[in-house]
Design an enzyme around this catalytic site. Sequence first.
Site, PDB file in Angstrom:
ATOM      1  N   GLN A   1       0.825  -1.210   0.000  1.00 32.97           N
ATOM      2  CA  GLN A   1       0.000   0.000   0.000  1.00 32.97           C
ATOM      3  C   GLN A   1       0.863   1.266   0.000  1.00 32.97           C
ATOM      4  O   GLN A   1       0.505   2.280   0.601  1.00 32.97           O
ATOM      5  CB  GLN A   1      -0.957  -0.009   1.197  1.00 32.97           C
ATOM      6  CG  GLN A   1      -2.143  -0.948   1.021  1.00 32.97           C
ATOM      7  CD  GLN A   1      -3.087  -0.475  -0.091  1.00 32.97           C
ATOM      8  OE1 GLN A   1      -3.205   0.707  -0.372  1.00 32.97           O
ATOM      9  NE2 GLN A   1      -3.766  -1.422  -0.723  1.00 32.97           N
ATOM     10  N   SER A   2       1.965   1.247  -0.702  1.00 33.87           N
ATOM     11  CA  SER A   2       2.856   2.405  -0.737  1.00 33.87           C
ATOM     12  C   SER A   2       2.211   3.630  -1.387  1.00 33.87           C
ATOM     13  O   SER A   2       1.721   3.562  -2.518  1.00 33.87           O
ATOM     14  CB  SER A   2       4.119   2.034  -1.519  1.00 33.87           C
ATOM     15  OG  SER A   2       4.877   3.189  -1.798  1.00 33.87           O
TER      16      SER A   2
END
Length: 332
Positions: A75-76
Site C-alpha cells: 500500500q505504498s
Amino acid sequence: MQISRFPRLHFAHLPTPLEPLENLSKLLGGPKLFIKRDDCTGLATGGNKTRKLEFLLGEAQQKNADTIITQGATQSNHVRQTVAISAKLGLRCEVLLEHRTGSDDPDYLENGNVLLDRLFGANIHSVPAGTDMDAAMQEMADDISKNGGKPYIIPGGGSNPTGALGYVNCAMELVGQLNDRSLKIDHLVTATGSAGTQSGLVAGLEGTRSGIPVLGICVSADKETQEEKVFALAEKTAEFLGIPGSIKREAVVANGDYVGPGYGLPTDGMIEAIELLAREEGILLDPVYSGKGMAGLIDLVRKGEFRKDENIVFLHTGGSAGLFAYRKTFTA
Ligand SMILES: *Cc1c(COP(=O)(O)O)cnc(C)c1O
C-alpha cells in the site's frame, strides 16, 4: 541555500495551506495546533512524495531516463504518486511491491493505493516480505539497460538527498508562511519512515537557522535506529546543498512509542486519531503514517509534554487513499 540550482519539475500545488486545528486544540485543551496540508500537494490524491518527486523526476529527465523503477510496501503512497507522475511524463514505470505486512485481506491487496497504481498503468511486480528491494531494483535496471532502455532508480520513499530537497523546500515555504502571519511556532511534528521528509526538514530548518525543532513520530523503526537513519540522510542532504557539517546530532529527534506491532499494522491510537480528525476537523489522515503520527502528537499533548501557550504545527503527509485498504479496521 539556493535550491533553484537543482533540476526540478513543477507539478506540486504549492504552497500548501497552513491551517489552525481549532476544534482539536479546544478538545485537547492543550497547545495551539496547526496543520500544514501536504496532503494537498495535488498529485494523484496528494501526499509528501510529490515534493520529492519534483526533484527526482527533474534529475531523471536531465539524465534522459525513459523508465522509472521504484519500490514500496503493497500500500505504498510513494509508489502510487511515482506511477502517476510517470504516466503524465510518458515514462514507463516498473514497481516492486513488497508484501511487508503479511495481510491477506483483499482490500489490502487490491484496493486503495494498489487500485490506483493499476489505474495509472504501473507494471507491478509483487515480491515477498524480506526481499532485498535495492538489489531487485538494480537487477531490473541492468536488464532494462541491456535492452537499450534508460532506467532511473528511485529508492523507497524517494528518500535520498535529491528527494529530500523537496522537504528543504517545504521548510523554507513554512518559514515564509510563519513570517507572513507573524506566527511563532515551537515544534514541528511529522510521521517519519524512510526518513527523507524529516531529513529534508531538518536540513532546511537548520540551514536557515530557524530555531524550529522537528519531532518525528516513527512508523516502523525504534527511536535509535530512526534517529541514525534521519541524521545520516540529513548530513548527506546538507552536503549536497553545499552546507556540509551544518546538522547538529541533537537536531534529529524521533519518538518510537507509537509504532505498535509494526509497520502498517493498526493501533488503537491510530484509529482514535483518524476518527478524531475526521469528526472534529473534517480531515482525512491515513492508517500507516499520518494516523500514527497524529496519535503520537495527541498522546504527548495529553501527557503534558507541551506548554499550553505553545504553537505546534503537524505536517500532514497525506496517504488517505490507504484508508480504503483498511476498511475492516474502521467498520469492525
Ligand atoms: C512516505 C510517507 C511518510 C513518511 O515519509 P518519509 O519521508 O518516508 O519518512 C509519511 N506519511 C505518508 C502518508 C507517506 O506516504
